[in-house]
Write a protein that holds these residues in place. Structure first.
Motif, PDB file in Angstrom:
ATOM      1  N   THR A   1       0.837  -1.203   0.000  1.00  0.00           N
ATOM      2  CA  THR A   1       0.000   0.000   0.000  1.00  0.00           C
ATOM      3  C   THR A   1       0.869   1.249   0.000  1.00  0.00           C
ATOM      4  OG1 THR A   1      -1.775  -1.145   1.178  1.00  0.00           O
ATOM      5  CG2 THR A   1      -1.755   1.264   1.304  1.00  0.00           C
ATOM      6  N   VAL A   2       0.498   2.199  -0.852  1.00  0.00           N
ATOM      7  CA  VAL A   2       1.177   3.497  -0.913  1.00  0.00           C
ATOM      8  C   VAL A   2       0.143   4.572  -0.600  1.00  0.00           C
ATOM      9  CG1 VAL A   2       2.480   5.125  -2.342  1.00  0.00           C
ATOM     10  CG2 VAL A   2       2.827   2.648  -2.623  1.00  0.00           C
ATOM     11  N   LEU A   3       0.482   5.449   0.353  1.00  0.00           N
ATOM     12  CA  LEU A   3      -0.416   6.528   0.747  1.00  0.00           C
ATOM     13  C   LEU A   3       0.136   7.868   0.285  1.00  0.00           C
ATOM     14  CD1 LEU A   3      -1.303   5.541   4.433  1.00  0.00           C
ATOM     15  CD2 LEU A   3      -2.522   4.936   2.327  1.00  0.00           C
ATOM     16  N   ALA A   4      -0.729   8.685  -0.301  1.00  0.00           N
ATOM     17  CA  ALA A   4      -0.357  10.044  -0.708  1.00  0.00           C
ATOM     18  C   ALA A   4      -1.017  11.046   0.236  1.00  0.00           C
ATOM     19  CB  ALA A   4      -0.772  10.303  -2.144  1.00  0.00           C
ATOM     20  N   ASP A   5      -0.835  12.333  -0.063  1.00  0.00           N
ATOM     21  CA  ASP A   5      -1.405  13.404   0.758  1.00  0.00           C
ATOM     22  C   ASP A   5      -0.970  13.301   2.216  1.00  0.00           C
ATOM     23  OD1 ASP A   5      -2.792  14.348  -1.507  1.00  0.00           O
ATOM     24  OD2 ASP A   5      -4.398  12.913  -1.149  1.00  0.00           O
ATOM     25  N   ILE A   6       0.257  12.871   2.413  1.00  0.00           N
ATOM     26  CA  ILE A   6       0.817  12.757   3.762  1.00  0.00           C
ATOM     27  C   ILE A   6       1.604  14.024   4.087  1.00  0.00           C
ATOM     28  CG2 ILE A   6       2.372  11.419   5.240  1.00  0.00           C
ATOM     29  CD1 ILE A   6      -0.199   9.951   4.467  1.00  0.00           C
ATOM     30  N   GLN A   7       1.463  14.492   5.316  1.00  0.00           N
ATOM     31  CA  GLN A   7       2.212  15.648   5.791  1.00  0.00           C
ATOM     32  C   GLN A   7       3.170  15.205   6.911  1.00  0.00           C
ATOM     33  OE1 GLN A   7       1.747  18.485   4.103  1.00  0.00           O
ATOM     34  NE2 GLN A   7       0.135  17.458   2.911  1.00  0.00           N
ATOM     35  N   TRP A   8       4.142  16.047   7.224  1.00  0.00           N
ATOM     36  CA  TRP A   8       5.099  15.693   8.258  1.00  0.00           C
ATOM     37  C   TRP A   8       4.431  15.489   9.615  1.00  0.00           C
ATOM     38  CZ3 TRP A   8       9.772  13.927   7.385  1.00  0.00           C
ATOM     39  CH2 TRP A   8      10.421  14.259   6.194  1.00  0.00           C
ATOM     40  N   ASP A   9       3.293  16.162   9.842  1.00  0.00           N
ATOM     41  CA  ASP A   9       2.613  16.013  11.130  1.00  0.00           C
ATOM     42  C   ASP A   9       1.481  14.982  11.087  1.00  0.00           C
ATOM     43  OD1 ASP A   9       0.877  17.410   9.529  1.00  0.00           O
ATOM     44  OD2 ASP A   9       0.515  19.051  10.951  1.00  0.00           O
ATOM     45  N   SER A  10       1.380  14.206  10.003  1.00  0.00           N
ATOM     46  CA  SER A  10       0.374  13.146   9.933  1.00  0.00           C
ATOM     47  C   SER A  10       0.683  12.063  10.965  1.00  0.00           C
ATOM     48  CB  SER A  10       0.346  12.519   8.537  1.00  0.00           C
ATOM     49  OG  SER A  10      -0.015  13.469   7.559  1.00  0.00           O
ATOM     50  N   LYS A  11      -0.347  11.378  11.431  1.00  0.00           N
ATOM     51  CA  LYS A  11      -0.176  10.352  12.467  1.00  0.00           C
ATOM     52  C   LYS A  11       0.794   9.267  12.028  1.00  0.00           C
ATOM     53  CE  LYS A  11      -2.695   7.062  15.366  1.00  0.00           C
ATOM     54  NZ  LYS A  11      -1.888   7.445  16.542  1.00  0.00           N
ATOM     55  N   ILE A  12       0.740   8.904  10.751  1.00  0.00           N
ATOM     56  CA  ILE A  12       1.577   7.811  10.265  1.00  0.00           C
ATOM     57  C   ILE A  12       3.066   8.171  10.289  1.00  0.00           C
ATOM     58  CG2 ILE A  12       1.617   8.396   7.797  1.00  0.00           C
ATOM     59  CD1 ILE A  12       1.050   5.358   7.305  1.00  0.00           C
ATOM     60  N   MET A  13       3.356   9.471  10.439  1.00  0.00           N
ATOM     61  CA  MET A  13       4.748   9.912  10.481  1.00  0.00           C
ATOM     62  C   MET A  13       5.292   9.999  11.906  1.00  0.00           C
ATOM     63  SD  MET A  13       5.681  10.133   7.388  1.00  0.00           S
ATOM     64  CE  MET A  13       7.243  10.985   7.587  1.00  0.00           C
ATOM     65  N   GLU A  14       4.505   9.556  12.878  1.00  0.00           N
ATOM     66  CA  GLU A  14       4.939   9.661  14.273  1.00  0.00           C
ATOM     67  C   GLU A  14       5.903   8.545  14.663  1.00  0.00           C
ATOM     68  OE1 GLU A  14       1.445   9.745  16.656  1.00  0.00           O
ATOM     69  OE2 GLU A  14       0.783  11.716  15.947  1.00  0.00           O
ATOM     70  N   ASP A  15       5.581   7.311  14.290  1.00  0.00           N
ATOM     71  CA  ASP A  15       6.383   6.156  14.707  1.00  0.00           C
ATOM     72  C   ASP A  15       6.747   5.300  13.503  1.00  0.00           C
ATOM     73  OD1 ASP A  15       6.193   6.625  17.597  1.00  0.00           O
ATOM     74  OD2 ASP A  15       4.067   6.105  17.344  1.00  0.00           O
ATOM     75  N   GLU A  16       7.733   4.432  13.708  1.00  0.00           N
ATOM     76  CA  GLU A  16       8.106   3.487  12.660  1.00  0.00           C
ATOM     77  C   GLU A  16       6.894   2.629  12.289  1.00  0.00           C
ATOM     78  OE1 GLU A  16      11.502   0.024  11.860  1.00  0.00           O
ATOM     79  OE2 GLU A  16      11.245   0.883  13.868  1.00  0.00           O
ATOM     80  N   ILE A  17       6.655   2.469  10.993  1.00  0.00           N
ATOM     81  CA  ILE A  17       5.450   1.766  10.527  1.00  0.00           C
ATOM     82  C   ILE A  17       5.579   0.266  10.714  1.00  0.00           C
ATOM     83  CG2 ILE A  17       4.006   1.278   8.508  1.00  0.00           C
ATOM     84  CD1 ILE A  17       4.804   4.128   7.523  1.00  0.00           C
ATOM     85  N   PHE A  18       6.681  -0.318  10.302  1.00  0.00           N
ATOM     86  CA  PHE A  18       6.942  -1.746  10.447  1.00  0.00           C
ATOM     87  C   PHE A  18       5.825  -2.591   9.838  1.00  0.00           C
ATOM     88  CE2 PHE A  18       9.088  -5.263  12.697  1.00  0.00           C
ATOM     89  CZ  PHE A  18      10.399  -4.844  12.523  1.00  0.00           C
ATOM     90  N   GLY A  19       5.482  -2.249   8.615  1.00  0.00           N
ATOM     91  CA  GLY A  19       4.444  -2.972   7.900  1.00  0.00           C
ATOM     92  C   GLY A  19       4.393  -2.494   6.459  1.00  0.00           C
ATOM     93  N   PRO A  20       3.510  -3.086   5.630  1.00  0.00           N
ATOM     94  CA  PRO A  20       3.510  -2.830   4.181  1.00  0.00           C
ATOM     95  C   PRO A  20       2.728  -1.576   3.774  1.00  0.00           C
ATOM     96  CG  PRO A  20       1.910  -4.518   4.680  1.00  0.00           C
ATOM     97  CD  PRO A  20       2.567  -4.159   5.986  1.00  0.00           C
ATOM     98  N   ILE A  21       2.961  -0.483   4.496  1.00  0.00           N
ATOM     99  CA  ILE A  21       2.307   0.790   4.187  1.00  0.00           C
ATOM    100  C   ILE A  21       3.402   1.829   3.979  1.00  0.00           C
ATOM    101  CG2 ILE A  21       0.679   2.543   4.971  1.00  0.00           C
ATOM    102  CD1 ILE A  21      -0.480   0.393   6.886  1.00  0.00           C
ATOM    103  N   LEU A  22       3.378   2.490   2.825  1.00  0.00           N
ATOM    104  CA  LEU A  22       4.455   3.404   2.461  1.00  0.00           C
ATOM    105  C   LEU A  22       3.905   4.806   2.200  1.00  0.00           C
ATOM    106  CD1 LEU A  22       7.483   3.696   1.812  1.00  0.00           C
ATOM    107  CD2 LEU A  22       6.933   3.126  -0.559  1.00  0.00           C
ATOM    108  N   PRO A  23       4.149   5.752   3.100  1.00  0.00           N
ATOM    109  CA  PRO A  23       3.742   7.145   2.855  1.00  0.00           C
ATOM    110  C   PRO A  23       4.620   7.776   1.767  1.00  0.00           C
ATOM    111  CG  PRO A  23       4.118   6.738   5.199  1.00  0.00           C
ATOM    112  CD  PRO A  23       4.692   5.582   4.447  1.00  0.00           C
ATOM    113  N   LEU A  24       3.983   8.606   0.961  1.00  0.00           N
ATOM    114  CA  LEU A  24       4.685   9.275  -0.141  1.00  0.00           C
ATOM    115  C   LEU A  24       4.484  10.779  -0.019  1.00  0.00           C
ATOM    116  CD1 LEU A  24       6.185   8.832  -2.931  1.00  0.00           C
ATOM    117  CD2 LEU A  24       3.921   9.006  -3.968  1.00  0.00           C
TER     118      LEU A  24
END
Length: 458
Positions: free
Chosen positions: A321-344
């Motif tokens: 999975t690739v996620l767009a529309d991610i910002q530096w303060d998005s929740k997914i950018m808080e901790d290491e993901i350690f899974g098949p999700i890739l912010p772009l």
């Protein structure tokens, strides 16, 4: 009681170590050969155990668990005599007539706490260093991969005496018991949060540690990158083991001018490497357990995936999975993901990349895709990270000539190859002084001793 067994094992290992039998190079090489032979013979059992734990494909299991270990062991056996040889170092004029050397001596009884994501490799790779350096070892596998943990216990019992190598299975309570014991050295691989607990426990007994932790490893795709190759190598590095890799690309920063081309190339690479994983899981790994699956699916809530996004709860599958529309303060950018999700995220200038990365905890890895040496060097000079690649991902781990480890929040110390040997060794400094003469000015009773001393200290 488990604690009684732990105390008994440590006492046996300390007696064995104090007997001196682990010191000889021949003994250490034989221990490594036994481990090598064990892995070769147990290959089918290893494949089955890891598959039962989280359905890892056989190709990935051999490459990332078995093959890399066999290479590491062969390398250690071959180079051990040179590593263990005392190293001569220069002396200063003040030490006229003397010689200086460094000796590498084993710590003694060591503790290795292993994680679940690569349950065989990350348990036995440190053990290679421990044995090469002449130590005894207690190995604590992860309880989250119970089949591999049980297999490790059986293999070590069949291969080594308990006073050489012992496996202690169990959960957090067992790790806590182990950390209360007087080990001579601790090697831990896992999360930063647990690493702090291990470091605190070690500090109470002044026990030296190596901490192999994690972090949000950035991947930068510059405008001049070879887009199709970059996409393929990033897809491979990120989604191998379903993203459950400490050095997997955690997020991608791609230059605005090549963003669309890069997304299309990623989509093609995912199709080529993995196909439809919900229909055919032969090339793809499941999430290790329900807790981690739920943690990852919560990161998808409210998101509109650019690529992928489908899940299979019953089989604990999350497709690449690739996620767009991610910002530096998005929740997914808080901790290491350690899974098949890739912010772009995208950028226009390198300043937009460097400043926010530097403002965050130092990552375990960084990957740069660019044909420009100037761009490569600027990023390498500006950003602190454990290790990484230019125009590739993850492969720096495969070289026994490169130390692998983190910095700051991503780890303390390094290993692989000779660095594993050194991690599990105390470097003892020895000065051998001549008795043919004695420089009298050092005693302060000689006439003009201060003048002579200043000359030698220059």
């Amino acid at each position: 009681m488990q604690s009684d067994r732990v105390v008994s094992i440590i006492e046996k290992q300390r007696a064995a170590f104090n007997s001196g039998r682990t010191r000889s190079i021949a003994y250490r090489q034989e221990q490594l050969r036994k481990l090598y032979s064990c892995l070769q013979q147990a290959e089918p059992d290893i494949m089955e155990a890891i598959s039962r734990d989280f359905y890892k494909p056989a190709h990935d299991t051999y490459m990332t668990e078995i093959g890399v270990l066999l290479t590491e062991i062969r390398h250690a056996i071959k180079h051990l005599p040179r590593w263990a040889k005392p190293e001569r170092v220069p002396t200063t004029p003040l030490l006229l007539g003397s010689s200086s050397s460094m000796m590498y001596e084993p710590y003694g009884v060591t503790l290795i706490i292993a994680p679940w994501n690569y349950p065989l490799q990350l348990a036995l790779s440190p053990l290679v260093g421990a044995l090469a350096a002449g130590n005894c070892a207690v190995l604590k596998p992860s309880e989250l991969t119970p089949h591999t943990s049980a297999l490790l216990a059986r293999l070590c019992k069949d291969t080594f005496a308990e006073d050489e190598v012992a496996v202690v299975e169990g959960g957090v309570e067992v790790s806590t018991e182990l950390l209360e014991q007087p080990f001579d050295f601790i090697f831990f691989t896992g999360s930063t949060a647990v690493g702090k607990i291990v470091a605190a426990a070690a500090a109470r007994q002044l026990t030296p540690v190596v901490l192999e932790l994690g972090g949000k490893s950035p991947t930068i795709v510059h405008a001049d990158a070879q887009i199709e190759l970059a996409a393929k190598r990033i897809v491979w590095g990120k989604f191998m083991n379903a993203g459950q890799t400490c050095v997997a690309p955690d997020y991608v920063l791609v230059h605005d001018s090549v963003r669309e081309a890069f997304v299309q190339a990623m989509r093609a690479s995912i199709e080529e490497l993995y196909g439809d994983v919900l229909q055919d899981r032969a090339r793809y790994t499941s999430i290790v357990n329900e807790r981690h699956f739920n943690r990852l699916t919560r990161l998808l809530e409210g998101a509109t995936p650019l690529i992928g996004g489908r899940v299979d709860e019953e089989r604990r599958l999350i497709e690449p999975t690739v996620l767009a529309d991610i910002q530096w303060d998005s929740k997914i950018m808080e901790d290491e993901i350690f899974g098949p999700i890739l912010p772009l995220m995208s950028y226009e200038s390198l300043n937009e990349v460097i400043a926010p990365i530097v403002a965050r905890p130092k990552p375990l890895a960084m990957y740069v895709f660019s044909e420009s040496r100037e761009v490569q060097q600027r990023l390498l000079d500006s950003i602190s990270f454990g290790g990484g690649c230019i125009n590739d991902t993850i492969m720096h781990l495969s070289s026994p000539y490169l130390p692998f480890g983190g910095v700051g929040a991503s780890g303390v110390g390094a290993y692989h190859g000779c660095y594993s040997f050194k991690a599990f060794s105390h470097t003892k400094s020895v000065l051998k002084q001549t008795t043919a003469f004695d420089l009298p000015f050092r005693y302060g009773t000689m006439k003009h001793s201060m003048r002579w001393m200043k000359r030698f200290f220059k």
